[in-house]
Design a protein around this motif. Structure first.
Motif, PDB file in Angstrom:
ATOM      1  N   GLU A  27       0.836  -1.202   0.000  1.00 21.24           N
ATOM      2  CA  GLU A  27       0.000   0.000   0.000  1.00 21.24           C
ATOM      3  C   GLU A  27       0.875   1.257   0.000  1.00 21.24           C
ATOM      4  O   GLU A  27       0.652   2.186  -0.790  1.00 21.24           O
ATOM      5  CB  GLU A  27      -0.925  -0.003   1.216  1.00 21.24           C
ATOM      6  CG  GLU A  27      -1.794   1.232   1.306  1.00 21.24           C
ATOM      7  CD  GLU A  27      -2.665   1.248   2.554  1.00 21.24           C
ATOM      8  OE1 GLU A  27      -3.734   1.891   2.493  1.00 21.24           O
ATOM      9  OE2 GLU A  27      -2.287   0.642   3.575  1.00 21.24           O
ATOM     10  N   LYS A  28       1.880   1.314   0.866  1.00 17.75           N
ATOM     11  CA  LYS A  28       2.770   2.487   0.923  1.00 17.75           C
ATOM     12  C   LYS A  28       3.576   2.607  -0.366  1.00 17.75           C
ATOM     13  O   LYS A  28       3.782   3.711  -0.888  1.00 17.75           O
ATOM     14  CB  LYS A  28       3.699   2.401   2.141  1.00 17.75           C
ATOM     15  CG  LYS A  28       4.656   3.571   2.249  1.00 17.75           C
ATOM     16  CD  LYS A  28       3.928   4.904   2.318  1.00 17.75           C
ATOM     17  CE  LYS A  28       4.903   6.068   2.399  1.00 17.75           C
ATOM     18  NZ  LYS A  28       4.247   7.362   2.210  1.00 17.75           N
ATOM     19  N   THR A  29       4.013   1.482  -0.911  1.00 21.42           N
ATOM     20  CA  THR A  29       4.757   1.489  -2.168  1.00 21.42           C
ATOM     21  C   THR A  29       3.906   2.094  -3.283  1.00 21.42           C
ATOM     22  O   THR A  29       4.370   2.941  -4.051  1.00 21.42           O
ATOM     23  CB  THR A  29       5.190   0.056  -2.530  1.00 21.42           C
ATOM     24  OG1 THR A  29       6.054  -0.434  -1.494  1.00 21.42           O
ATOM     25  CG2 THR A  29       5.902   0.007  -3.861  1.00 21.42           C
ATOM     26  N   MET A  30       2.645   1.690  -3.367  1.00 24.14           N
ATOM     27  CA  MET A  30       1.751   2.209  -4.400  1.00 24.14           C
ATOM     28  C   MET A  30       1.445   3.694  -4.173  1.00 24.14           C
ATOM     29  O   MET A  30       1.319   4.459  -5.132  1.00 24.14           O
ATOM     30  CB  MET A  30       0.472   1.375  -4.479  1.00 24.14           C
ATOM     31  CG  MET A  30       0.693  -0.085  -4.875  1.00 24.14           C
ATOM     32  SD  MET A  30       1.607  -0.336  -6.412  1.00 24.14           S
ATOM     33  CE  MET A  30       0.390   0.212  -7.615  1.00 24.14           C
ATOM     34  N   GLN A  31       1.351   4.116  -2.928  1.00 22.08           N
ATOM     35  CA  GLN A  31       1.173   5.542  -2.632  1.00 22.08           C
ATOM     36  C   GLN A  31       2.366   6.333  -3.166  1.00 22.08           C
ATOM     37  O   GLN A  31       2.199   7.403  -3.762  1.00 22.08           O
ATOM     38  CB  GLN A  31       1.024   5.775  -1.127  1.00 22.08           C
ATOM     39  CG  GLN A  31      -0.284   5.318  -0.551  1.00 22.08           C
ATOM     40  CD  GLN A  31      -0.310   5.374   0.975  1.00 22.08           C
ATOM     41  OE1 GLN A  31       0.671   5.739   1.634  1.00 22.08           O
ATOM     42  NE2 GLN A  31      -1.445   5.000   1.560  1.00 22.08           N
ATOM     43  N   ASN A  32       3.572   5.806  -2.939  1.00 22.72           N
ATOM     44  CA  ASN A  32       4.785   6.470  -3.430  1.00 22.72           C
ATOM     45  C   ASN A  32       4.782   6.544  -4.957  1.00 22.72           C
ATOM     46  O   ASN A  32       5.126   7.575  -5.536  1.00 22.72           O
ATOM     47  CB  ASN A  32       6.043   5.746  -2.954  1.00 22.72           C
ATOM     48  CG  ASN A  32       6.308   5.947  -1.477  1.00 22.72           C
ATOM     49  OD1 ASN A  32       5.689   6.785  -0.820  1.00 22.72           O
ATOM     50  ND2 ASN A  32       7.218   5.161  -0.940  1.00 22.72           N
TER      51      ASN A  32
END
Length: 139
Positions: free
Chosen positions: A61-66
Motif C-alpha cells: 500500500e505504501k509502495t503504491m502511494q509512493n
C-alpha cells in the motif's frame, strides 16, 4: 484509451486457483514521454523511514502511494503505467501484495513481471515495485 493494450486479461481467469483480481496485459504500445521510476518500497520518501516492517500488504500500500505521488510529480498518473516489475523476497507474500496492488491498478492493464529474489536492499523490505509510465501527448 491513450495507449494500445495488447491482449488485456484479468488474473482471476489466468490463475483461478489464486485469490487474485488484477487487470494486466501482455504488452503496451505507448506514446508520449517515458517515465521510469526506480523500484519503490515502503519508505517515507521525505524522511527515508522504513514503514510497515513484516506486513507485505501494508508495505505494498505504501509502495503504491509512493508510485502515485511520483507519477503525479512527473506529470503522469496511475492510468499511464505501461509496465510494472514486482520483486518479492518470499513467494508466500504474493497474494497479499498482488491483492493490494490490484486495488491501485484497476482498469490499467499494464505489462507485469513478478520475481522472487533472495533479498532487497534492506532486510525489512519484502516487496519492491518498479514502474514505467508515460506522460501522454497533449490533446
Amino acid at each position: 484509451m491513450i495507449h494500445k493494450r495488447l491482449r488485456p486479461f484479468n488474473t482471476k481467469k489466468t490463475y483461478p486457483e489464486q485469490k487474485l483480481d488484477n487487470d494486466l496485459s501482455q504488452g503496451v504500445v505507448a506514446r508520449g514521454t517515458m517515465v521510469f521510476l526506480r523500484g519503490q518500497v515502503s519508505q517515507d520518501l521525505d524522511t527515508r523511514e522504513c514503514l510497515h516492517v513484516g506486513d507485505a500488504g501494508r508495505q505494498t500500500e505504501k509502495t503504491m502511494q509512493n508510485i502515485k505521488m511520483l507519477l503525479e510529480e512527473a506529470g503522469s498518473c496511475m492510468d499511464h503505467i505501461c509496465r510494472i516489475v514486482v520483486y518479492l523476497t518470499d513467494i508466500r507474500y504474493r497474494e497479499a501484495v498482488y491483492q493490494e496492488m490490484g486495488k491501485w491498478m484497476k482498469g490499467v492493464h499494464p505489462c507485469s513481471t513478478g520475481l522472487v529474489v533472495p533479498a532487497l536492499a534492506r532486510p525489512e523490505w519484502v516487496v519492491e515495485i518498479e514502474v514505467t509510465a508515460v506522460i501522454p501527448d497533449a490533446a
